[in-house]
Design an enzyme around this catalytic site. Structure first.
Site, PDB file in Angstrom:
ATOM      1  NE  ARG A 244      -3.730  -2.300   2.441  1.00  0.00           N
ATOM      2  CZ  ARG A 244      -3.441  -3.512   2.911  1.00  0.00           C
ATOM      3  NH1 ARG A 244      -2.240  -3.747   3.446  1.00  0.00           N
ATOM      4  NH2 ARG A 244      -4.324  -4.482   2.855  1.00  0.00           N
ATOM      5  CE  LYS A 271      -8.068  -1.897   4.869  1.00  0.00           C
ATOM      6  NZ  LYS A 271      -8.547  -1.840   3.469  1.00  0.00           N
ATOM      7  CG  HIS A 334      -4.202   1.704  -3.486  1.00  0.00           C
ATOM      8  ND1 HIS A 334      -4.720   0.476  -3.798  1.00  0.00           N
ATOM      9  CD2 HIS A 334      -4.187   1.767  -2.128  1.00  0.00           C
ATOM     10  CE1 HIS A 334      -5.020  -0.177  -2.685  1.00  0.00           C
ATOM     11  NE2 HIS A 334      -4.710   0.582  -1.658  1.00  0.00           N
ATOM     12  NE  ARG A 337      -2.668  -3.081  -2.049  1.00  0.00           N
ATOM     13  CZ  ARG A 337      -2.222  -4.014  -1.224  1.00  0.00           C
ATOM     14  NH1 ARG A 337      -0.905  -4.124  -1.021  1.00  0.00           N
ATOM     15  NH2 ARG A 337      -3.051  -4.820  -0.600  1.00  0.00           N
ATOM     16  CG  HIS A 361      -5.593  -9.009   0.343  1.00  0.00           C
ATOM     17  ND1 HIS A 361      -5.897  -9.084  -1.000  1.00  0.00           N
ATOM     18  CD2 HIS A 361      -5.469  -7.683   0.617  1.00  0.00           C
ATOM     19  CE1 HIS A 361      -5.968  -7.870  -1.515  1.00  0.00           C
ATOM     20  NE2 HIS A 361      -5.711  -7.010  -0.555  1.00  0.00           N
ATOM     21  CE1 TYR A 371      -1.616 -22.080   4.922  1.00  0.00           C
ATOM     22  CE2 TYR A 371      -3.207 -20.739   3.723  1.00  0.00           C
ATOM     23  CZ  TYR A 371      -2.591 -21.966   3.956  1.00  0.00           C
ATOM     24  OH  TYR A 371      -2.958 -23.057   3.227  1.00  0.00           O
TER      25      TYR A 371
END
Length: 408
Positions: A244, A271, A334, A337, A361, A371
Site C-alpha cells: 500500500r 492495515k 495504489h 497493487r 490480505h 496462515y
C-alpha cells in the site's frame, strides 16, 4: 411588602456588620452590605434551616432572582434540596467546560494511539486540527448536537467538494463521541443522527493499468523519469513490492535487511495489524542500495524533502505519475497493487493464495485458520523474483504474453 426595581437600585448599605435584609416574599430577600447587594433565599429541608445564594445585583435582576426563587421552591416541593441541586449544576458546568470536544478528542487520540500506525495517527490528528477543532473544538462535547457536526464540519467540507473526506471526518467524530460515551462524559453518539444527511459518495476502485503492453510502457516511463532521488526510487520500487502507498512511503531502514533481501513491515503500520514480510527481488535490492547513500543515514527510506523527521508526502508518487502523463483515472500509486494482482493471476498464472499473501490480505488454510506471516515464504520469494524479471522484459519490449480471458 414586595420589593421594587427602584428600591433595589437606590437602597444603600447602612454600615451594619451583618448587613441589611429586605424581604421580597417566599423566603427571598435582598442582603445589602458595603461591598454589594446579594439575593438570598432562606428555606428548610428535612427540618434544617438553610440559605441559598440566588446571585448578585445588578448582574441578577429582581425578576431573575424571583425566577430562581420559584425554581428552588418547586424543587423543595419535589423533595429536592435546591442547595445540593445548585452545587451539582455548577459542578456539571465545570465538567462541561473541561470536557470540550477538543479535550476529549485529544484524550481519545492518546488513549487509542496504539491501535493505529504512526502515519495514520498523524493523519487523523491533522484532519481533526484542520477540519474539526477550529469549528466545534471549544464547545462542551455534551452540548454538541448532530446539526453542529453537520453544519459546522461536514457541510464546510462538502462546499469544498471533498465529499469522501466529509464522510471520513464524521466517522472520526463518531469515534470521539463513542469514546466520550464509554468514559461517561455523554450519553450517546449524536453523529448516528446524520445517516443519510451527507452527500452520497460513489465507491470507485483505484485506477490501474492491468494490460501487459501498457504496463511495459509505464515501466519505461518510470525508468525515464527524472526527479528527486526519493521519488525516482519510490516509483521504481512501487511495482516490484506492490505494498500500500502508505506502507511504502513510511518504510524505515531498520525494517530492511538487504543482505537477506527482506523487508519486514511491523504490525503497527499494517492495515490488518499483522507483521508483513516482503521478499525483495534482486531489482528491488539494487534500487534500495542505490538510494541508501542518500537517505541511509536517517530513519526513513523515503524521507520528506523538507525534513527528514517525516516520511515522503502521500502525494509524491501520484504527482510523479501525473508528471509522466498518467491521469488519475488511468493510474494511481495504489494501482500498482491491482496491476500486480491482475497480471500475475491472469497472465503469469501465479498461485492466487501466494499473490493474496503478498498483498497482505487475510488468507485462510483449509481448516479456516489464518496462515502465519511466513507461510509459503520460499514460494513467495520465487514468485516475487519472477514478477520483477517479467517487468524487466516488459520494459525492454521483449516478448509480451497476451492477457488471457480466463485461467486454464
Amino acid at each position: 411588602m414586595a420589593l421594587t426595581d427602584t428600591f433595589v437600585r437606590q437602597v444603600k448599605a447602612t454600615g451594619k456588620a451583618l448587613g441589611d435584609k429586605y424581604a421580597d416574599g417566599g423566603g427571598m430577600y435582598l442582603l445589602v452590605k458595603a461591598p454589594g447587594k446579594y439575593w438570598r433565599l432562606d428555606y428548610r429541608f428535612h427540618g434544617k434551616r438553610k440559605t441559598l445564594a440566588l446571585g448578585v445585583y445588578p448582574a441578577v435582576t429582581l425578576a431573575k432572582a424571583r425566577q430562581r426563587r420559584d425554581k428552588a421552591r418547586e424543587q423543595l416541593a419535589d423533595g429536592i434540596d435546591p442547595g445540593i441541586a445548585q452545587r451539582e449544576e455548577k459542578r456539571a458546568k465545570v465538567d462541561a467546560a473541561a470536557n470540550t470536544f477538543e479535550a476529549v478528542s485529544r484524550e481519545w487520540l492518546a488513549k487509542t494511539s496504539g491501535k493505529r500506525a504512526a502515519i495514520t495517527q498523524a493523519k487523523v490528528t491533522s484532519w481533526l486540527e484542520k477540519d474539526v477543532l477550529p469549528f466545534i473544538g471549544k464547545l462542551p462535547i455534551a452540548s454538541i448536537k448532530a446539526k453542529d457536526v453537520l453544519d459546522k464540519v461536514a457541510r464546510r467540507m462538502e462546499a469544498r467538494g471533498i465529499h469522501e473526506s466529509a464522510h471520513r471526518i464524521v466517522q472520526i467524530c463518531s469515534q470521539v463521541f463513542r469514546y466520550a460515551v464509554a468514559v461517561g462524559v455523554i450519553e450517546r453518539d449524536v453523529t448516528t443522527d446524520l445517516r443519510g444527511a451527507l452527500v452520497a459518495v460513489k465507491k470507485a476502485n483505484y485506477a490501474a493499468i492491468t494490460e501487459p503492453k501498457q504496463a511495459g510502457q509505464l515501466m519505461r516511463s518510470i525508468y525515464a523519469y527524472a526527479g528527486h532521488p526519493c521519488a525516482v526510487a519510490g516509483l521504481k520500487l512501487s511495482p516490484l513490492v506492490f505494498v500500500r502507498p502508505g506502507e511504502l512511503r513510511a518504510a524505515e531502514w531498520a525494517e530492511m535487511d538487504l543482505d537477506a533481501a527482506e523487508w519486514r513491515i511491523p504490525a503497527t503500520k499494517m492495515k490488518m495489524k499483522v507483521e508483513h514480510l516482503v521478499p525483495l527481488s534482486r531489482q528491488a535490492v539494487d534500487i534500495l542500495r542505490t538510494l541508501q547513500p542518500f537517505t541511509g543515514h536517517g530513519r526513513y527510506v523515503f524521507p520528506s524533502i523538507r525534513t527528514g523527521e517525516r516520511c515522503m508526502s502521500e502525494n509524491t508518487i501520484n504527482a510523479a505519475l501525473r508528471g509522466m502523463g498518467y491521469a488519475k483515472d488511468v493510474m494511481t500509486a495504489h494501482g500498482f497493487r491491482a496491476m500486480a494482482r491482475t497480471i500475475m493471476d491472469e497472465v503469469l498464472e501465479e498461485r492466487t493464495d501466494l499473490i493474496e499473501h503478498q498483498l497482505a490480505h487475510m488468507v485462510k488454510d483449509p481448516n479456516g485458520r489464518a496462515y502465519n506471516r511466513t507461510a509459503h515464504l520460499p514460494a513467495r520469494r520465487a514468485m516475487m523474483q519472477r514478477w520483477a524479471d517479467y517487468l524487466d522484459k516488459l520494459r525492454i519490449g521483449a516478448e509480451v504474453i497476451p492477457l488471457r480471458k480466463s485461467k486454464k
